[in-house]
Design an enzyme around this catalytic site. Structure first.
Site, PDB file in Angstrom:
ATOM      1  N   GLY A 176      -7.746  -6.644  -0.305  1.00  0.00           N
ATOM      2  CA  GLY A 176      -7.277  -7.221   0.888  1.00  0.00           C
ATOM      3  C   GLY A 176      -6.524  -9.534   1.053  1.00  0.00           C
ATOM      4  N   GLY A 236     -12.537  -3.800   0.645  1.00  0.00           N
ATOM      5  CA  GLY A 236     -14.069  -3.419   1.048  1.00  0.00           C
ATOM      6  C   GLY A 236     -15.395  -2.964  -0.017  1.00  0.00           C
ATOM      7  N   ARG A 256       0.454  -0.997  -0.036  1.00  0.00           N
ATOM      8  CA  ARG A 256       0.128  -0.426  -0.450  1.00  0.00           C
ATOM      9  C   ARG A 256       0.841   1.255  -0.200  1.00  0.00           C
ATOM     10  NH1 ARG A 256      -4.599  -1.914   4.376  1.00  0.00           N
ATOM     11  NH2 ARG A 256      -6.496  -2.861   2.773  1.00  0.00           N
ATOM     12  N   LYS A 297     -17.013 -15.870   5.054  1.00  0.00           N
ATOM     13  CA  LYS A 297     -18.045 -15.744   5.897  1.00  0.00           C
ATOM     14  C   LYS A 297     -18.780 -15.583   4.212  1.00  0.00           C
ATOM     15  CE  LYS A 297     -17.850 -14.655  10.677  1.00  0.00           C
ATOM     16  NZ  LYS A 297     -17.785 -13.245  11.772  1.00  0.00           N
TER      17      LYS A 297
END
Length: 399
Positions: free
Chosen positions: A356, A380, A41, A206
């Site tokens: 991510g 996200g 990043r 999830k």
């Protein structure tokens, strides 16, 4: 996208002017040593910072790191980032010991043309993430005082309604940095008119985390390949036992409905690597996806699944991948993620890695980043963009 960009600002001239840059320097740190374990990043924002430095701007960089509770916390200090940023820029980066206090003011006031300062973690101040508009606005006022223009190059934060992302642009002339502009250009290719076949690979733990993007993508993609921990809820929805694998029982019916709505479009694992425990040295072997022993948990997709996913990807012209296929941090359970990633690189396709854990996996597994068309810095944010949501940071730049 009706947003002014960095080239517009540079054309106006920035020499001798203070430019506030919101960057995403939220890098992982080793818990023992405090050293940066992945500087991806930091490197991503270099084109914007270098252009401003070369143009003679006084560059004031701000960012968050981790999730401190609105107060200073040494474990989340950006000091190590200042050191690494200076190494990459080839010049010292002045570091402020606070965000908008005496140290920050002195640091900014002392900048010469072409120099860079980094403020301490934005989230050490409650106003950064406050849901109260007045509290957030008061903090934005203090931040905006450090700049005569504002550049947002923190794509990983544009889905947050935070002071430095949403409120500061209303107080200063604002533009999108090189990274934010590139991210939006790339993701718009996936939503406007992707070349087909369009294959999406989703992993992670999830289903609930990815439900909105699955709902949004299902009508538009040609194939949806599902691995990672989330696959076991889908397997359960097919009537299979999943042992002690990760399972969201409340999402089983939802998964069943998704598969019924798009018959043949969702591709699930046919075999998995099942282990006795969640540990790198746990006994494990490959079993059919419909034959997971009751005492074992699936920690990776198996080789037959990798081959099947690779076959689907070999036909693709557009690929979006978000989420690892297994617990890639543990060597015995990294083969699924590696295999799928390598299949994406071999496909003759426009390929986007959705930030991510997927981006982390690419680097951790030593894969060639240039083999992908684009690696997003915002997991996200990229998912919410594909869901069609309004991203507060982008909306602020457009106003």
């Amino acid at each position: 996208m009706s947003i002014r960009n960095l080239d517009d600002l540079l054309a106006e001239g920035v020499s001798g002017r203070r430019v506030l840059v919101r960057a995403d320097l939220n890098v992982p740190l080793d818990k023992q040593t405090g050293e940066i374990t992945d500087d991806g990043r930091i490197r991503a924002v270099l084109p914007t910072l270098s252009a401003l430095v070369q143009a003679g701007a006084k560059v004031v960089v701000c960012s968050h790191l981790g999730r401190p509770k609105g107060a200073p916390d040494p474990q989340f200090s950006l000091r190590p980032v200042a050191g690494r940023l200076g190494e990459l820029l080839g010049a010292p980066v002045h570091f402020a010991e606070d965000t908008v206090g005496d140290s920050a003011r002195a640091c900014v006031d002392g900048l010469a043309d072409g120099q860079v300062a980094l403020l301490e973690n934005l989230r050490f101040n409650k106003g950064e993430t406050s849901k109260d508009d007045a509290e957030r606005g008061a903090f934005a006022d203090q931040l905006a005082a450090f700049g005569e223009a504002y550049v947002d190059d923190a794509f990983g934060a544009v889905h947050r309604k935070h002071a430095s992302v949403y409120d500061v642009p209303a107080r200063l002339p604002h533009v999108a940095g090189r990274l934010v502009l590139r991210e939006v250009e790339v993701l718009s290719k996936l939503t406007a008119d992707p070349e087909r076949p369009y294959v999406v690979v989703l992993g992670g733990s999830k289903v609930s985390d990815k439900l909105a993007v699955i709902e949004a993508l299902l009508p538009t993609v040609d194939r949806l390949l599902i691995g990672g921990g989330m696959c076991f809820t889908f397997l359960k929805a097919q009537g299979h036992e999943v042992g002690s694998s990760l399972l969201e029982e409340e999402m089983v019916e939802t998964c069943r409905n998704l598969m019924e709505r798009a018959p043949g479009k969702i591709m699930l694992p046919v075999d998995v690597v099942a282990a006795d425990a969640f540990a790198p040295d746990a006994a494990h072997d490959t079993v059919p996806a419909d034959g997971i022993p009751s005492h074992r948990l699936g920690l990776d997709i198996g080789p037959e699944t990798v081959a099947g996913f690779a076959a689907a990807l070999s036909q693709a012209k557009t690929v979006f991948w978000n989420g690892p296929m297994g617990v890639f941090e543990m060597a015995p359970f990294a083969n699924g993620t590696r295999g799928v990633a390598e299949a994406i690189t071999k496909a003759d396709a426009f390929s986007v890695v959705g930030g991510g854990d997927s981006a982390a996996a690419v680097r951790a597994l030593g894969l060639d980043e240039s083999s992908f068309s684009h690696i997003s810095t915002g997991g996200g944010a990229s998912l919410e963009y594909l869901e069609g949501k309004t991203l507060p940071g982008i909306a602020a730049l457009e106003s």
